[in-house]
Design an enzyme around this catalytic site. Structure first.
Site, mmCIF file in Angstrom:
data_model
loop_
_atom_site.group_PDB
_atom_site.id
_atom_site.type_symbol
_atom_site.label_atom_id
_atom_site.label_comp_id
_atom_site.label_asym_id
_atom_site.label_seq_id
_atom_site.Cartn_x
_atom_site.Cartn_y
_atom_site.Cartn_z
ATOM 1 N N ARG A 146 54.236 48.303 53.623
ATOM 2 C CA ARG A 146 53.125 47.637 54.291
ATOM 3 C C ARG A 146 53.396 46.150 54.401
ATOM 4 O O ARG A 146 54.077 45.560 53.561
ATOM 5 C CB ARG A 146 51.821 47.847 53.518
ATOM 6 N N TYR A 203 56.173 52.386 59.705
ATOM 7 C CA TYR A 203 56.128 52.797 58.310
ATOM 8 C C TYR A 203 54.728 52.982 57.731
ATOM 9 O O TYR A 203 53.872 52.112 57.872
ATOM 10 C CB TYR A 203 56.884 51.789 57.432
ATOM 11 N N LYS A 224 45.165 53.659 55.517
ATOM 12 C CA LYS A 224 44.659 52.384 55.027
ATOM 13 C C LYS A 224 43.801 51.660 56.076
ATOM 14 O O LYS A 224 42.780 51.052 55.760
ATOM 15 C CB LYS A 224 45.814 51.488 54.561
ATOM 16 N N HIS A 261 40.008 52.681 47.179
ATOM 17 C CA HIS A 261 41.429 53.010 46.953
ATOM 18 C C HIS A 261 41.530 53.732 45.605
ATOM 19 O O HIS A 261 41.983 53.165 44.617
ATOM 20 C CB HIS A 261 42.222 51.695 46.950
ATOM 21 N N SER A 281 48.483 49.657 44.583
ATOM 22 C CA SER A 281 49.584 50.437 45.136
ATOM 23 C C SER A 281 50.732 50.525 44.136
ATOM 24 O O SER A 281 51.111 49.531 43.516
ATOM 25 C CB SER A 281 50.079 49.780 46.419
ATOM 26 N N CYS A 322 50.822 51.907 41.218
ATOM 27 C CA CYS A 322 50.414 51.677 39.827
ATOM 28 C C CYS A 322 49.886 52.939 39.158
ATOM 29 O O CYS A 322 49.183 52.869 38.154
ATOM 30 C CB CYS A 322 49.383 50.557 39.752
ATOM 31 N N GLY A 323 50.165 54.119 39.724
ATOM 32 C CA GLY A 323 49.926 55.336 38.963
ATOM 33 C C GLY A 323 48.812 56.255 39.434
ATOM 34 O O GLY A 323 48.439 57.175 38.703
ATOM 35 N N THR A 336 48.810 58.586 42.028
ATOM 36 C CA THR A 336 49.303 59.946 42.271
ATOM 37 C C THR A 336 49.641 60.623 40.949
ATOM 38 O O THR A 336 49.350 61.800 40.741
ATOM 39 C CB THR A 336 50.529 59.906 43.206
ATOM 40 N N ASP A 338 44.646 58.978 46.558
ATOM 41 C CA ASP A 338 44.761 57.601 47.078
ATOM 42 C C ASP A 338 43.450 57.001 47.581
ATOM 43 O O ASP A 338 43.250 55.806 47.468
ATOM 44 C CB ASP A 338 45.802 57.571 48.202
ATOM 45 N N SER A 342 60.432 54.327 48.633
ATOM 46 C CA SER A 342 60.678 55.587 49.341
ATOM 47 C C SER A 342 59.542 56.554 48.998
ATOM 48 O O SER A 342 58.949 56.483 47.921
ATOM 49 C CB SER A 342 62.035 56.169 48.955
ATOM 50 N N ARG A 343 59.255 57.459 49.932
ATOM 51 C CA ARG A 343 58.019 58.248 49.819
ATOM 52 C C ARG A 343 58.233 59.702 50.205
ATOM 53 O O ARG A 343 59.162 60.042 50.927
ATOM 54 C CB ARG A 343 56.959 57.647 50.758
ATOM 55 N N PHE A 376 51.956 58.725 31.504
ATOM 56 C CA PHE A 376 52.073 60.023 32.182
ATOM 57 C C PHE A 376 51.184 61.078 31.501
ATOM 58 O O PHE A 376 49.995 60.824 31.335
ATOM 59 C CB PHE A 376 53.553 60.427 32.268
ATOM 60 N N ASN A 390 48.564 60.183 29.000
ATOM 61 C CA ASN A 390 47.332 59.512 29.419
ATOM 62 C C ASN A 390 46.116 60.426 29.235
ATOM 63 O O ASN A 390 44.972 59.961 29.245
ATOM 64 C CB ASN A 390 47.445 59.033 30.873
HETATM 65 P P1 GTP Z 1 50.446 54.218 46.063
HETATM 66 O O1 GTP Z 1 50.800 55.520 46.702
HETATM 67 O O2 GTP Z 1 51.321 53.089 46.505
HETATM 68 O O3 GTP Z 1 49.007 53.863 46.204
HETATM 69 O O4 GTP Z 1 50.843 54.353 44.476
HETATM 70 P P2 GTP Z 1 50.133 55.108 43.252
HETATM 71 O O5 GTP Z 1 49.063 54.247 42.673
HETATM 72 O O6 GTP Z 1 49.765 56.487 43.631
HETATM 73 O O7 GTP Z 1 51.323 55.131 42.153
HETATM 74 P P3 GTP Z 1 52.221 56.349 41.621
HETATM 75 O O8 GTP Z 1 51.419 57.347 40.850
HETATM 76 O O9 GTP Z 1 53.032 56.863 42.735
HETATM 77 O O10 GTP Z 1 53.153 55.585 40.576
HETATM 78 C C1 GTP Z 1 53.950 54.505 40.960
HETATM 79 C C2 GTP Z 1 55.017 54.261 39.922
HETATM 80 O O11 GTP Z 1 54.420 54.032 38.649
HETATM 81 C C3 GTP Z 1 55.970 55.437 39.761
HETATM 82 O O12 GTP Z 1 57.290 54.973 39.666
HETATM 83 C C4 GTP Z 1 55.523 56.067 38.477
HETATM 84 O O13 GTP Z 1 56.567 56.728 37.832
HETATM 85 C C5 GTP Z 1 54.977 54.885 37.671
HETATM 86 N N1 GTP Z 1 53.914 55.328 36.722
HETATM 87 C C6 GTP Z 1 52.850 56.098 37.013
HETATM 88 N N2 GTP Z 1 52.099 56.367 35.910
HETATM 89 C C7 GTP Z 1 52.716 55.723 34.886
HETATM 90 C C8 GTP Z 1 52.429 55.612 33.471
HETATM 91 O O14 GTP Z 1 51.470 56.167 32.936
HETATM 92 N N3 GTP Z 1 53.283 54.833 32.741
HETATM 93 C C9 GTP Z 1 54.368 54.209 33.317
HETATM 94 N N4 GTP Z 1 55.155 53.478 32.534
HETATM 95 N N5 GTP Z 1 54.682 54.317 34.629
HETATM 96 C C10 GTP Z 1 53.861 55.051 35.408
HETATM 97 C C1 SPV Z 2 49.759 51.972 49.301
HETATM 98 O O1 SPV Z 2 50.553 51.037 49.514
HETATM 99 O O2 SPV Z 2 48.701 51.819 48.641
HETATM 100 C C2 SPV Z 2 50.069 53.324 49.810
HETATM 101 C C3 SPV Z 2 51.168 53.452 50.756
HETATM 102 O O3 SPV Z 2 49.376 54.278 49.492
HETATM 103 S S1 SPV Z 2 50.695 53.005 52.369
HETATM 104 O O4 SPV Z 2 50.198 54.187 53.061
HETATM 105 O O5 SPV Z 2 51.898 52.485 53.024
HETATM 106 O O6 SPV Z 2 49.630 52.020 52.314
HETATM 107 MN MN MN Z 3 47.768 53.684 47.928
#
Ligand code: GTP
Ligand code: SPV
Ligand code: MN
Length: 610
Positions: free
Chosen positions: A91, A230, A239, A259, A281, A283-284, A286, A306, A397-398, A519, A522
């Site tokens: 983004r 992208y 978004k 979000h 984004s 920060c965990g 998914t 999300d 990468s996604r 992970f 939590n």
């Molecule tokens: P967006 O799709 O960008 O909104 O991201 P998101 O908030 O869904 O984050 P996602 O769950 O994809 O995690 C992003 C990164 O953080 C990944 O590399 C994960 O492995 C890492 N991560 C997620 N949960 C944890 C956790 O509890 N501890 C640590 N150390 N890393 C974590």
């Molecule tokens: C984010 O950045 O919070 C995402 C990926 O979920 S995007 O769809 O590119 O915004």
């Molecule tokens: Mn997001």
């Protein structure tokens, strides 16, 4: 004149005829499509019907064009890899604009643009921008078709990759067109990669333009995006619509677009509670949405990963839906040890972007396995070996995959659920404890408004730099954030608002390592949250909120986490944070709600007394 010449044939030709409905509402849609075509001058127009045959033809066309690589059918059936242009990988917040009539309605955290000047700029950019390409008309529904909280939109785009992505991330096709023809309201979104083709000019695998604009018109509920193919720049339902435009609708109509991930937590006694969590984004979200608890007896079902739309119900509770139909998830860090549910979700029918390609036609990214394969083709298309000294997959990468495919998906995931708890979080190496409960709603809103987080690769900028990201909505709030804070205060006036907590999985020790295993572990924090709501777990008041007296660490593999370090509240550190919060609030001037100024004063008083 909007006559379209068919310059080439494609497998899509058997599909995509313009539907016909004899209503004024449909005539309005057609008129808008024709106006857009007259400006952008595509070679042909394809109306997306959402059929399986159409999807297959679209994917095959992209394989023929070199945009997609079909993965090994035995290893990853129905799956594809796209490699983007290396200047188009995330983004672009600096190119994202809120074109409200009044600058004050965009507020200090958004780039404001004058709507009429911006319309002129965009008209220049879109003029002929689809020449040589197919213009797709993609009707989509956010939320289940015809659902009480759902909203409709149409995206016009010249990117088949965007079409394939939207078809996974939302519900697309003829059934939506029919609702629009029947008079349902809808949001207009237009997208062009900005790479017209002259006659005979060969295409590139990932067309884009160095000039990029992602523009929102909140007063007329429109989105226009130019130059990027992208993610959040191109899948406009996500978004742009479901957060920036929807947040404005929510302000005006008394609901919220957030979000947030959304989960159902089932306790060993079989009680189901619902938790939403806003983390910035990458920060965990998914990962927590797909949590497989390490604590025996606990189950987590995924509802969304999300975005959540939240509305007050007649019973005085807040109800939430996941408006999306798929996951656009971060690949790196996703592996059997961290997120086995995601690994299982990705076994088939996945659209990958910017991950690495293995020699046997499958995908790989950092964190998928402990050891990297001896040879890969990296996200740029170059040879890669473990000693290359650079990541094989892009950090942003996604994977794009249907939500229904997750083994953890709740059987009723398309329905609204009542919220019991809201979590706010971010990536904080210091200061913020593993979990802390707000004293009440307004204290929780204060917590949300003060969230800072270290930057990630999900958007441009320096990774690791600390920045404000209130409610994880800094890049996604479509209006003045001080008004947004006030909206949050007012949403707490329902009779039974959810409890609010702040969490931080990312606190680090002196050795620079994460203090908490994260992970699946939590679940131990989630257990405490649920037990607090049930009134079954004690807490101790601190200056910053209620802290656990005890956290269940039974069965946790050695080494045991340093709970003192995880929960330490450093008074000086928090006074410094309070100082920065005041500076942040001051950027909004008088608009910050007095309830939040009062919360800041109360925090300082508690810190001084501690
Ligand atoms: P967006 O799709 O960008 O909104 O991201 P998101 O908030 O869904 O984050 P996602 O769950 O994809 O995690 C992003 C990164 O953080 C990944 O590399 C994960 O492995 C890492 N991560 C997620 N949960 C944890 C956790 O509890 N501890 C640590 N150390 N890393 C974590
Ligand atoms: C984010 O950045 O919070 C995402 C990926 O979920 S995007 O769809 O590119 O915004
Ligand atoms: Mn997001």
């Amino acid at each position: 004149d909007t006559t379209i010449t068919t310059a080439h044939t494609s497998r899509l030709d058997a599909y995509g005829a313009q539907p016909s409905y004899d209503t004024d509402a449909f005539a309005e849609l057609v008129a808008w499509v024709e106006r857009t075509a007259a400006l952008t001058r595509p070679d042909r127009i394809h109306w997306v019907d959402g059929s399986d045959g159409e999807r297959a033809a679209l994917l095959q066309d992209m394989v023929d064009a070199g945009t997609l690589i079909r993965l090994n059918e035995d290893k990853r059936p129905g799956s594809y890899l796209a490699r983007s242009d290396e200047r188009d990988v995330a983004r672009l917040e600096s190119r994202t604009f809120i074109a409200s009539e009044r600058p004050i309605d965009a507020g200090p955290t958004n780039n404001w643009a004058d709507p009429s000047e911006m319309r002129e700029t965009l008209a220049g950019l879109f003029d002929g921008s689809m020449r040589g390409r197919t213009m797709f008309v993609v009707p989509f529904s956010m939320g289940k078709l015809g659902g009480p909280i759902s909203q409709l939109g149409v995206q016009i785009t010249d990117s088949p990759y965007a079409v394939a992505s939207i078809a996974i991330m939302t519900r697309v096709g003829s059934a939506v067109t029919e609702l629009i023809a029947g008079g349902a309201s809808w949001v207009r979104t237009v997208h062009s990669v900005g790479a017209p083709l002259e006659a005979g000019e060969p295409d590139v695998p990932w067309p884009s333009n160095d000039e990029k604009y992602i523009v929102h018109f909140p007063d007329t509920l429109e989105v226009a995006s130019f130059g990027s193919g992208y993610g959040g720049n191109a899948i406009l339902a996500k978004k742009c619509f479901a957060l920036r435009i929807a947040s404005v609708l929510g302000r005006d109509e008394g609901w919220m677009a957030e979000h947030m991930l959304l989960i159902r937590v089932i306790s060993p006694e079989g009680r189901a509670l619902h938790v939403a969590a806003a983390f910035p984004s990458a920060c965990g979200k998914t990962n927590l949405a797909m949590l497989r608890p390490t604590l025996p007896g606990w189950t987590v079902q995924t509802i969304g990963d999300d975005i959540a739309w939240i509305r007050p119900g007649a019973d005085g509770r807040l109800y939430a839906i996941n408006p999306e139909a798929g996951f656009f998830g971060v690949a790196p860090g996703t592996g059997p040890a961290t997120n086995v549910t995601a690994v299982d979700t990705l076994r088939r029918d996945v659209l990958f972007t910017n991950v690495a390609l293995t020699d046997d036609g499958d995908v790989w990214w950092e964190g998928l396995t402990d050891e990297a394969p001896a040879h890969l083709i990296d996200w740029r298309g170059d040879d890669w070996t473990p000693d290359s000294g650079r990541p094989a997959a892009h950090p942003n990468s996604r994977f794009t995959v249907s939500a229904a495919q997750a083994p953890s998906i709740a059987p009723d995931w398309e329905e609204a659920v009542p919220l019991d708890a809201i979590l706010f979080g971010g990536r904080r190496a210091s200061n913020v404890p593993l979990v802390v409960e707000a004293f009440d709603w307004n204290h929780g809103v204060f917590m949300g408004s003060t969230i800072s987080s270290e930057r990630t690769a999900a958007a441009e900028g320096t990774v690791g730099e600390l920045r404000r990201d209130p409610f994880a909505m800094m890049p996604f709030c479509g209006y003045n954030m001080a008004d947004y804070f006030a909206h949050w205060v007012s949403m707490g006036e329902v009779t039974a608002p959810p409890a609010i907590f702040q969490v931080n999985w990312f606190r680090k020790g002196r050795d620079g390592r994460f203090l908490w295993p994260g992970f699946g572990e939590n679940a131990r924090v989630i257990e405490w949250v649920i037990r607090r709501i049930e009134g079954a777990a004690p807490a101790v008041d601190s200056a910053i909120g209620r802290l656990p007296v005890e956290l269940n660490l039974a069965g946790l593999d050695a080494p045991q986490p340093d709970l003192d370090a995880l929960f330490a509240v450093d008074g000086d550190g928090w006074l410094a944070e309070a100082e920065l919060t005041e500076e942040f609030y001051d950027t909004f001037g008088e608009r910050i709600p007095e309830e939040l100024r009062a919360q800041l004063a109360a925090l300082r008083a508690r810190l001084a007394a501690a």
